[in-house]
Design a protein around this motif. Structure first.
Motif, mmCIF file in Angstrom:
data_model
loop_
_atom_site.group_PDB
_atom_site.id
_atom_site.type_symbol
_atom_site.label_atom_id
_atom_site.label_comp_id
_atom_site.label_asym_id
_atom_site.label_seq_id
_atom_site.Cartn_x
_atom_site.Cartn_y
_atom_site.Cartn_z
ATOM 1 N N LEU A 320 -59.127 -61.770 0.737
ATOM 2 C CA LEU A 320 -59.098 -60.432 0.141
ATOM 3 C C LEU A 320 -59.416 -59.318 1.139
ATOM 4 C CD1 LEU A 320 -58.529 -59.021 -2.495
ATOM 5 C CD2 LEU A 320 -60.949 -59.190 -3.084
ATOM 6 N N PRO A 321 -60.449 -59.442 2.023
ATOM 7 C CA PRO A 321 -60.719 -58.344 2.971
ATOM 8 C C PRO A 321 -59.538 -58.046 3.893
ATOM 9 C CG PRO A 321 -62.575 -59.854 2.860
ATOM 10 C CD PRO A 321 -61.457 -60.510 2.127
ATOM 11 N N TYR A 322 -58.871 -59.093 4.359
ATOM 12 C CA TYR A 322 -57.727 -58.861 5.250
ATOM 13 C C TYR A 322 -56.555 -58.244 4.483
ATOM 14 C CZ TYR A 322 -60.409 -61.846 8.368
ATOM 15 O OH TYR A 322 -61.398 -62.366 9.150
ATOM 16 N N ALA A 323 -56.366 -58.671 3.238
ATOM 17 C CA ALA A 323 -55.314 -58.064 2.426
ATOM 18 C C ALA A 323 -55.611 -56.584 2.188
ATOM 19 C CB ALA A 323 -55.190 -58.808 1.099
ATOM 20 N N TRP A 324 -56.898 -56.261 1.992
ATOM 21 C CA TRP A 324 -57.283 -54.864 1.786
ATOM 22 C C TRP A 324 -57.012 -54.028 3.029
ATOM 23 C CZ3 TRP A 324 -58.392 -51.296 -1.604
ATOM 24 C CH2 TRP A 324 -59.128 -50.174 -1.250
ATOM 25 N N GLN A 325 -57.321 -54.571 4.217
ATOM 26 C CA GLN A 325 -57.062 -53.842 5.468
ATOM 27 C C GLN A 325 -55.572 -53.619 5.688
ATOM 28 O OE1 GLN A 325 -58.996 -55.834 8.730
ATOM 29 N NE2 GLN A 325 -61.033 -55.726 7.779
ATOM 30 N N LEU A 326 -54.756 -54.640 5.410
ATOM 31 C CA LEU A 326 -53.310 -54.486 5.574
ATOM 32 C C LEU A 326 -52.765 -53.420 4.627
ATOM 33 C CD1 LEU A 326 -52.195 -58.221 5.915
ATOM 34 C CD2 LEU A 326 -52.213 -56.478 7.716
#
Length: 349
Positions: A320-326
């Protein structure tokens, strides 16, 4: 909240923001560690148990139904709809298969779990046709009552799904109809009507299923063989005396019984008398929804291992954190609309 507690919470939140990746990794590790625990969650899941009985008499060969938009025999349309509807039944549900001809329902395959036995169910269904019929008679009401008796005797008490066009052969006298031996609604069920109301010629086939023309008027009984109703097929069989019932209530068409149309008013009458539901077959989706109606639901407890819940949560925490950054980067790179300059003012003369 006291000032020192608020200050501690703010300090903890600031630390969490600085150590976000370490905190998420620790949380994911804890979730994965929980997957090793032997516990489980107990949930309620809907289950559906049915016995599907298919009318295999020769009127079901009338090609006035549709499969994927193309004309098809009633029996083929019914089998196609059942085959597709199986896929929508949740795992744990059970399905049995049977056939109707003459005045009896014969159970071909006792109810089995649909997910584990999908191949066997589909193979059995594909081979249900008129070649299994032991006689050309079609006493629909008696076959329905026989099917209800079969479902009642089964261990899991499944509901009955009776698929037919409703044509009684020989014709049935409206004042002397078979009576259900039991309480209406004791066995839940669904009558599924197949075909169109407009009568059509009935294809004739030999015992091997090969077409040999159509049935003629002189080859089919055009009226009830007894003025007081035909004799019972079973000793001690009761009759429902419908003194006010006109001939249309049973769909009889004296003189044109060699033609066949869906006897929907008659099937609705049977459903009402026997405490069942009626459904007109219009495709797999409608049948699927009818088979999963709330009245057929059977809530059963299902044990869900903790790992089946915690493992997806751990994956979500990591991704989820990486999806949020993208997503934020994508939003930041989107071209912004240029502001429209104001229109130049117009001076008056």
């Amino acid at each position: 909240m006291p000032a020192r507690w608020r200050a501690a919470a703010q300090a903890g939140w600031a630390l969490l923001q600085r150590r976000q990746e370490a905190a998420l990794l620790a949380l994911a590790a804890l979730l994965l560690l929980g997957c090793l625990l032997p516990g489980h969650l107990t949930l309620q899941r809907a289950r559906f148990d049915h016995v599907v009985v298919l009318d295999i008499t020769q009127s079901m060969n009338v090609p006035d139904a549709l499969v994927d938009g193309r004309p098809a025999a009633r029996i083929d349309a019914a089998k196609h709809a059942v085959r597709e509807a199986m896929l929508d039944l949740p795992c744990g549900s059970k399905l049995g298969l049977g056939v109707f001809t003459e005045y009896r329902t014969l159970l071909v395959l006792a109810p089995v779990e649909v997910c584990e036995n999908l191949g066997e169910l589909r193979a059995t269904l594909a081979n249900l046709d008129g070649r299994m019929a032991w006689i050309n008679g079609s006493e629909v009401a008696k076959g329905l009552h026989s099917g209800l008796a079969v479902a009642k005797q089964l261990e899991d008490k499944p509901s009955l799904v009776f698929i037919t066009d409703g044509q009684e052969s020989p014709p049935l006298h409206p004042r002397h109809r078979p009576k259900l031996n039991g309480e209406p609604g004791e066995v839940p069920g669904l009558i599924v009507g197949v075909g169109q109301a407009q009568p059509s010629p009935i294809p004739k086939r030999d015992p091997q299923g090969r077409p040999i023309g159509v049935w003629g008027a002189d080859e089919v009984l055009q009226a009830d063989p007894r003025s007081r109703g035909r004799s019972g097929s079973v000793a001690g069989e009761g009759m429902a005396d419908d003194a006010a019932g006109p001939s249309v209530s049973v769909g009889a068409t004296p003189g044109t019984e060699h033609l066949s149309g869906l006897r929907e008013p008659y099937l609705r009458l049977l459903a009402q008398e026997d405490g069942l539901q009626y459904h007109h077959l219009d495709g797999p989706r409608g049948l699927s929804e009818a088979l999963r109606a709330p009245m057929f639901q059977r809530p059963v407890p299902v044990k869900l291992p903790l790992r089946d819940v915690l493992a997806p949560l751990a994956l979500l925490v990591l991704v989820l954190p990486y999806a949020w950054q993208l997503w934020r980067r994508w939003r930041g790179r989107r071209p912004r609309a240029k502001p429209v300059p104001p229109a130049a003012g117009v001076r008056g003369a």
